[in-house]
Each structure stands twice: as structure tokens, then as C-alpha cells.
Design an enzyme around this catalytic site. Structure first.
Site, PDB file in Angstrom:
ATOM      1  N   GLU A  54     -36.958  54.799 -28.878  1.00 30.90           N
ATOM      2  CA  GLU A  54     -37.713  54.764 -29.671  1.00 30.90           C
ATOM      3  C   GLU A  54     -38.772  53.757 -30.533  1.00 30.90           C
ATOM      4  OE1 GLU A  54     -35.047  58.192 -31.232  1.00 30.90           O
ATOM      5  OE2 GLU A  54     -35.673  56.328 -29.924  1.00 30.90           O
ATOM      6  N   CYS A  77     -32.433  58.684 -34.272  1.00 24.60           N
ATOM      7  CA  CYS A  77     -31.553  57.997 -35.224  1.00 24.60           C
ATOM      8  C   CYS A  77     -31.039  58.047 -36.486  1.00 24.60           C
ATOM      9  CB  CYS A  77     -30.346  56.721 -33.961  1.00 24.60           C
ATOM     10  SG  CYS A  77     -31.189  55.905 -34.372  1.00 24.60           S
ATOM     11  N   CYS A  86     -33.727  54.203 -35.972  1.00 30.47           N
ATOM     12  CA  CYS A  86     -35.007  54.703 -35.429  1.00 30.47           C
ATOM     13  C   CYS A  86     -36.296  55.293 -36.016  1.00 30.47           C
ATOM     14  CB  CYS A  86     -35.105  55.720 -34.399  1.00 30.47           C
ATOM     15  SG  CYS A  86     -34.464  54.731 -32.440  1.00 30.47           S
ATOM     16  N   ALA A 156     -16.561  69.326  -1.051  1.00 23.82           N
ATOM     17  CA  ALA A 156     -18.270  70.133   0.727  1.00 23.82           C
ATOM     18  C   ALA A 156     -16.866  71.332   1.164  1.00 23.82           C
ATOM     19  CB  ALA A 156     -18.084  69.088   1.338  1.00 23.82           C
ATOM     20  N   TRP A 184     -17.149  64.723   9.806  1.00 27.35           N
ATOM     21  CA  TRP A 184     -18.199  65.192   7.984  1.00 27.35           C
ATOM     22  C   TRP A 184     -18.315  66.784   8.158  1.00 27.35           C
ATOM     23  CZ3 TRP A 184     -18.104  61.357   4.024  1.00 27.35           C
ATOM     24  CH2 TRP A 184     -18.434  60.278   4.422  1.00 27.35           C
ATOM     25  N   ARG A 198     -22.750  60.182  -8.078  1.00 30.28           N
ATOM     26  CA  ARG A 198     -21.805  59.199  -8.229  1.00 30.28           C
ATOM     27  C   ARG A 198     -22.316  58.596  -9.185  1.00 30.28           C
ATOM     28  NH1 ARG A 198     -18.110  57.542  -3.091  1.00 30.28           N
ATOM     29  NH2 ARG A 198     -17.003  59.886  -2.297  1.00 30.28           N
ATOM     30  N   THR A 210      -5.349  62.999  -1.197  1.00 31.50           N
ATOM     31  CA  THR A 210      -6.612  62.253  -0.473  1.00 31.50           C
ATOM     32  C   THR A 210      -7.191  60.745  -0.113  1.00 31.50           C
ATOM     33  OG1 THR A 210      -8.096  63.970  -2.119  1.00 31.50           O
ATOM     34  CG2 THR A 210      -9.345  62.343  -1.193  1.00 31.50           C
ATOM     35  N   PRO A 311      -7.155  70.260  -2.385  1.00 31.88           N
ATOM     36  CA  PRO A 311      -6.738  71.365  -2.591  1.00 31.88           C
ATOM     37  C   PRO A 311      -5.587  71.032  -4.636  1.00 31.88           C
ATOM     38  CG  PRO A 311      -5.734  70.915  -0.714  1.00 31.88           C
ATOM     39  CD  PRO A 311      -6.401  69.964  -0.963  1.00 31.88           C
TER      40      PRO A 311
END
Length: 376
Positions: A54, A77, A86, A156, A184, A198, A210, A311
């Protein structure tokens, strides 16, 4: 409100999105000032620049703010924090009308900003673009109410629900030994979306399994600017992370390891010397409590956490009820082997998925679904 109001709010939302990676730990907010149908000022919030959206818009508009309509994606705010309220600046600038997408989820301010504006004779309208504004600030809403981050579980998968394809073996011309090569699962388009995710996240969480299997970097490679580096977080109960891992070789004050080992152990000292920060937590069955992990990340002002794991950790996170949203990228591939399933959790019982949405990314189909609604 008419179509013009919707269009102006969409513009404010577009501005708010520019705060991805730059606004946290504050909310992402966009704001424009409109006078006689023309935009006379605009801005979005960046934490390092201090001014809220603002104020940026008011400074941009100058005297043209008097008598204008403000379109802002979040309730202004009405309290003093790093900056003054603000609402006071809006009143002093002579803004005639404020159109806000959503109420501030911060209990300190919720509704108070609107009340002060109305008390000063400013017309206030709410609700236009509310759903999109809420999507932008789910992490802030979660953190400001619970002091823990909003957790998105991303994976994925193949069509038969596997996290990995069969690994191929090949002979290197330079080496006589056999090496493993990972294929992949997801498409280039899906991987680009993951880097966008990300970029929008404050931290990424994975397990030591992992890391050992894939030796990933776990970095934000979107190419977009961010205020602080993506924090890479690893659960490693026995501190078995290799000193030769790519995570450690690229550590730059952005690697945090949770363990149940003593913080001053020989392993811990070696990892710290290599660039990691070690946090020892009380273990539950030999593993760090996920609730304790979230509490520590929340204490560090981590608003959004992206879970990219195997998993075991996927199952533990779902079983512990810490996951707010799923983002599953299904590739048109069949693993043909039951090797690495999506989640391992005995007797896992989840509430029905909410707000399910599908979206194509190249040949892949992404399924987005919610397990929890932070606004309830």
C-alpha cells in the site's frame, strides 16, 4: 462490483505474485490506486525494502492518490511492526475507497484495518479475488496462526504409483566398473514447475534415504531472485550423510540436518566443519519427531515447506497429519516393478481429499489436492 473492479484486482494479484521468494516471512501483497478509470500508482511488497504494498503504491501515486480507489489483495495493517500502520497512511493520503480481496489472517489485525478505514469515512469492499488471494498466502496464514510452516508434499510418479523407474546399468568408457544411471520420471515441463514451487518455498525437506539413493542438489534453479536461499533440510537420525555428497559440497549456510545423535558427536562435528548446521532433537522410535521439526522451522520463520522425499518419510508425514497439500506429477510411464511406492505407512487413514485440480505439464498430469484447509 463490476468487471472493471475484477480486472483491477487481477492486476493487483499479478503484482502480489512478484513477491514470491521476496516477501517471506511477510505475506505476498499487491496494490494499485485507480482514479477516473486509470491506474495512478502500484506496488508489491518486498521484505528487504520494508514498505508494504500500500505504501509503495501511495508513494508511486503521490497527490493522485487523493480521491482514488485502492485495490489491495490483503486487508491493510492497523498495527505498528517493522513499519507504521498502512491504514493511517491511506487515510492521510485521502483515498476514497478501498477494495480488498481478503481479511488479514493475522489475529492482531484481522478486521481492525477495515474498521479503522470505515471509521475515517472510507468505503470498504471485500471479497473480490478472495480465493486467489488466499492461495497466495496459505503459507503466511498457516504460520501466523500456528507458528509452523505450510507443508506441500510433492512427488513424481509412474502410472502404477512408483517413485522410480528401473535403473539402467551401463559401462563407462573411462571406467571399467559398472555404474548406475537414473532415468527421469517426469517431463522437462514438470521439472520446471517443481523449480517454480521451490522458488516459492522457504525450505525443502527430505530424508537421508533419498540423499543416499539420488545424491540430489535440492536447489532452486528457477533463475528468479529470492531474498534468502532455499533452506535444504535433511532428516538423518544417525548422521550418515556422506561428506562427499553434493549437498555438503554445495553447502552455503543453507543446509540443516535434524538428528537424534548428540550435537557434539564426532559425526556432528565433521558435518558442521563441512558446512552443515546440526540440530539434535529428542527421537521417537529412533527418529526425530516431525512436529518438533516443524516447530523448529517455524521458529526460524519458515512459512512454506516443500516435502520431496521417499516412501518412508512420505508415509510418516501423511500419518502424522502434517501435510496440507499434495502435488503429484503422474508421467505416462509404467515402472512394471513394485520397488519404490509413493508412501509406506501401516493403516494410513486420510480424510477425503479436498479441492482436487488437475493440470497438464507436457505429457504429464499433475494432481493437486488438499488434506487441510488453513483458513478453517
Amino acid at each position: 462490483m463490476d468487471a472493471h473492479a475484477i480486472r483491477f484486482m487481477e492486476h493487483a494479484l499479478t503484482l502480489a505474485r512478484k513477491g514470491a521468494g521476496l516477501a517471506s516471512p511477510n505475506p505476498m501483497v499487491g496494490c494499485i490506486l485507480v482514479r477516473e478509470g486509470q491506474i495512478v500508482g502500484e506496488g508489491f511488497h518486498q521484505y528487504e525494502l520494508r514498505d508494504h504494498a500500500e505504501i509503495v503504491a501511495l508513494k508511486s501515486a503521490g497527490e493522485k492518490a487523493r480521491g482514488a480507489t485502492m485495490y489491495v489483495t490483503l486487508e491493510p495493517c492497523n498495527h505498528t511492526g517493522r513499519t507504521g500502520p498502512c491504514t493511517g497512511a491511506i487515510i492521510a493520503a485521502g483515498v476514497q475507497r478501498v477494495v480488498a480481496a481478503m481479511e488479514d489472517p493475522n489475529p492482531i489485525n484481522s478486521g481492525a484495518g477495515f474498521d479503522r478505514l470505515r471509521a475515517a469515512g472510507i468505503e470498504v469492499f471485500t471479497g473480490i479475488g478472495e480465493e486467489e488471494a488466499r492461495l497466495l498466502n496459505e503459507p503466511f496464514t498457516c504460520w501466523i496462526r500456528t507458528k509452523k510452516p505450510f507443508v506441500t508434499l510433492k512427488s513424481a510418479l509412474t502410472l502404477d504409483g512408483q517413485l522410480a523407474l528401473a535403473r539402467e546399468l551401463h559401462k563407462s568408457r573411462q571406467r571399467a566398473r559398472r555404474q548406475k544411471r537414473t532415468t527421469w520420471i517426469s517431463s522437462e515441463e514438470s521439472r520446471a514447475e517443481v523449480h517454480r514451487m521451490r522458488h516459492a518455498a522457504d525450505a525443502l525437506l527430505t530424508g537421508i534415504g533419498t540423499i543416499k539413493a539420488d545424491d540430489p542438489l535440492l536447489t532452486d534453479r528457477s533463475g528468479q531472485p529470492r531474498r534468502r536461499q532455499l533452506l535444504r533440510v535433511v532428516l538423518d537420525s544417525q548422521l550418515s550423510l556422506s561428506l562427499k555428497s553434493r549437498l555438503l559440497r554445495t553447502a552455503d549456510d543453507d543446509l540443516l540436518i535434524f538428528t537424534s545423535e548428540a550435537p557434539n558427536s564426532r559425526k556432528a562435528r565433521a558435518l558442521e566443519k563441512a558446512g552443515a548446521e546440526i540440530v539434535s532433537l529428542r527421537s521417537r522410535g529412533g527418529r526425530a519427531s516431525l512436529e518438533a521439526v516443524l516447530a523448529e522451522l517455524g521458529r526460524r520463520e519458515i512459512l512454506s515447506l516443500l516435502l520431496e522425499a521417499g516412501p518412508t518419510l512420505n508415509g510418516a508425514a501423511l500419518g502424522a497429519g502434517i501435510v496440507h497439500k499434495l502435488m503429484l506429477f503422474y508421467a505416462p510411464k509404467i515402472s512394471g516393478q513394485s520397488r519404490v511406492s509413493f508412501a509406506v505407512a501401516p493403516d494410513l487413514r486420510l480424510a477425503p481429499l479436498q479441492r482436487i485440480r488437475t493440470q497438464p505439464f507436457g505429457p504429464d498430469i499433475a494432481v493437486e489436492a488438499y488434506l487441510q484447509d488453513v483458513f478453517r
